[in-house]
Design an enzyme around this catalytic site. Structure first.
Site, PDB file in Angstrom:
ATOM      1  CB  CYS A  93      -0.984  -0.013   1.160  1.00  0.00           C
ATOM      2  SG  CYS A  93      -2.367   1.153   0.928  1.00  0.00           S
ATOM      3  CB  SER A 111      -7.888   0.549   3.788  1.00  0.00           C
ATOM      4  OG  SER A 111      -8.224   1.587   4.683  1.00  0.00           O
ATOM      5  CG  HIS A 124      -3.590  -3.151   3.163  1.00  0.00           C
ATOM      6  ND1 HIS A 124      -2.406  -2.875   3.816  1.00  0.00           N
ATOM      7  CD2 HIS A 124      -4.169  -1.959   2.886  1.00  0.00           C
ATOM      8  CE1 HIS A 124      -2.280  -1.558   3.938  1.00  0.00           C
ATOM      9  NE2 HIS A 124      -3.326  -0.982   3.379  1.00  0.00           N
ATOM     10  CD  GLU A 147      -0.842  -6.096   4.577  1.00  0.00           C
ATOM     11  OE1 GLU A 147      -0.953  -4.922   4.955  1.00  0.00           O
ATOM     12  OE2 GLU A 147      -0.803  -6.425   3.364  1.00  0.00           O
ATOM     13  NE  ARG A 175      -8.674   4.698  11.914  1.00  0.00           N
ATOM     14  CZ  ARG A 175      -7.936   4.338  10.860  1.00  0.00           C
ATOM     15  NH1 ARG A 175      -6.760   3.779  11.033  1.00  0.00           N
ATOM     16  NH2 ARG A 175      -8.393   4.535   9.629  1.00  0.00           N
TER      17      ARG A 175
END
Length: 350
Positions: free
Chosen positions: A146, A196, A239, A241, A253
């Site tokens: 990313c 993201s 991502h 991972e 969040r």
């Protein structure tokens, strides 16, 4: 490929408790096998630092059971840290200068949360540049996740990321564009990957600099690309991972920030992520006006289908297998004898 617990690290203890094979140094030393030394440059903020360790350690450790992996986790100055997390880093992380002296076979660069539109204004920029330049001359392959891909592409190729109209947030479908690339061997030709990010680099920007796009999606754009040689640098804009709950925790969040008045509007739901039941659950919660302390995180985690993990394992297994084939038997040397550093896969001369 089993991980070797060559340093005390809480994340290794957590993985051992989950059932993952972790070798102690004594047992590892008894096996007559060339280990691989993988650097993990962790740039993530405090709240995600340890989770990111575990995410990449799982992918490395689950790739196969032939070689041994020594994962050397380090970071660079410039990422804001609390006193407690800095103490943790001081106790458990390694020093880049020591690693550069001893040598690494490969490096993984994590993403992070940028504070500036121009990445060159980030406090960690010169320190990351130093690692990039060393790795380019000394490491078999660098894999960027990313934001790290945006850092590398700006540093090596002068490509500036572009702000999106809205955040790309969710799990998206992608298609393999170069089926002949060995990193994409024996994996699904269409697969999912989480994203993201507010910014992106387009296929046109990459192709204008001679950088091959390997995987892309209709909604997400470029998911995976590489340096012109095809292997020295691997760039993920997503991502692979991520855990099941990574996007859920990011949503929580941001929702908390909105409830505290720190965001002007509530975050949108991650796309293609929750089951229909999960979408109803979270909409009911938002409409109820309940505080973030009542956020149904555990219930929502059960309403996420993981559709990207097997492909992520295959991608990392292929990458590490290629590193194992190409790296020199001496860890401080970049490639085995006979490998052209400008064309390590031998694809350009075909």
């Amino acid at each position: 490929m089993p991980l070797v617990a060559h340093r005390e690290l809480e994340s290794l203890d957590r993985l051992r408790a989950e059932g993952q094979e972790i070798l102690d140094v004594r047992r590892a030393s008894q096996q007559d096998i060339r280990e691989l030394h993988i650097g993990l440059l962790n740039l993530m903020p405090d709240g995600a630092l340890k989770a990111t360790e575990r995410q990449f350690l799982r992918l490395i450790g689950n790739s196969n059971r032939i070689a041994q992996f020594y994962v050397h986790i380090f970071t660079v100055p410039g990422v804001p840290r609390s006193a407690d997390m800095q103490a943790y880093i001081d106790s458990h992380y390694e020093n880049f200068d020591d690693l550069a002296h001893d040598g690494l076979d490969a490096i993984i660069f994590t993403g992070t949360n940028p504070l500036h539109a121009d990445l060159a204004q980030e406090a960690y920029w010169p320190h990351v540049q130093r690692v990039f330049d060393w790795a380019d001359k000394n490491v078999t392959s660098v894999l960027c996740s990313c934001l790290a891909s945006h850092l590398a592409l700006q540093h090596f190729h002068g490509i500036a990321r572009k702000r999106r109209d809205e955040k790309l947030f969710g799990v998206f479908s992608h298609r393999v564009l170069d089926r002949s690339h060995p990193m994409l061997a024996n994996i699904n030709t269409r697969f999912d990957m989480p994203h993201s990010r507010w910014n992106g680099i387009s296929a046109a920007q990459l192709e204008a600099r001679g950088l091959p796009v390997l995987v892309a999606g209709e909604e997400s754009g470029v998911a995976m690309a590489s340096s012109p040689d095809g292997f020295r640098q691997i760039y993920f804009q997503g991502h692979p991972e991520y855990d099941r709950s990574s996007l859920l925790k990011e949503f929580r969040r941001d929702l908390a920030l909105y409830q505290d008045g720190k965001l002007p509007q509530p975050p949108k739901l991650p796309t293609h992520y929750f089951t229909p039941a999960g979408q109803r659950l979270i909409r009911d919660y938002i409409e109820s006006g309940r505080p973030i302390s009542d956020f149904p995180e555990a219930q929502l985690a059960d309403e996420v289908d993981v559709t990207w993990r097997d492909t992520a394992k295959a991608l990392f297994a292929n990458w590490l297998g290629l590193v194992y084939q190409l790296t020199h038997k001496e860890r401080h040397l970049q490639y085995m004898d006979g490998i052209d550093p400008a064309d390590p896969l031998g694809r350009l001369r075909r």
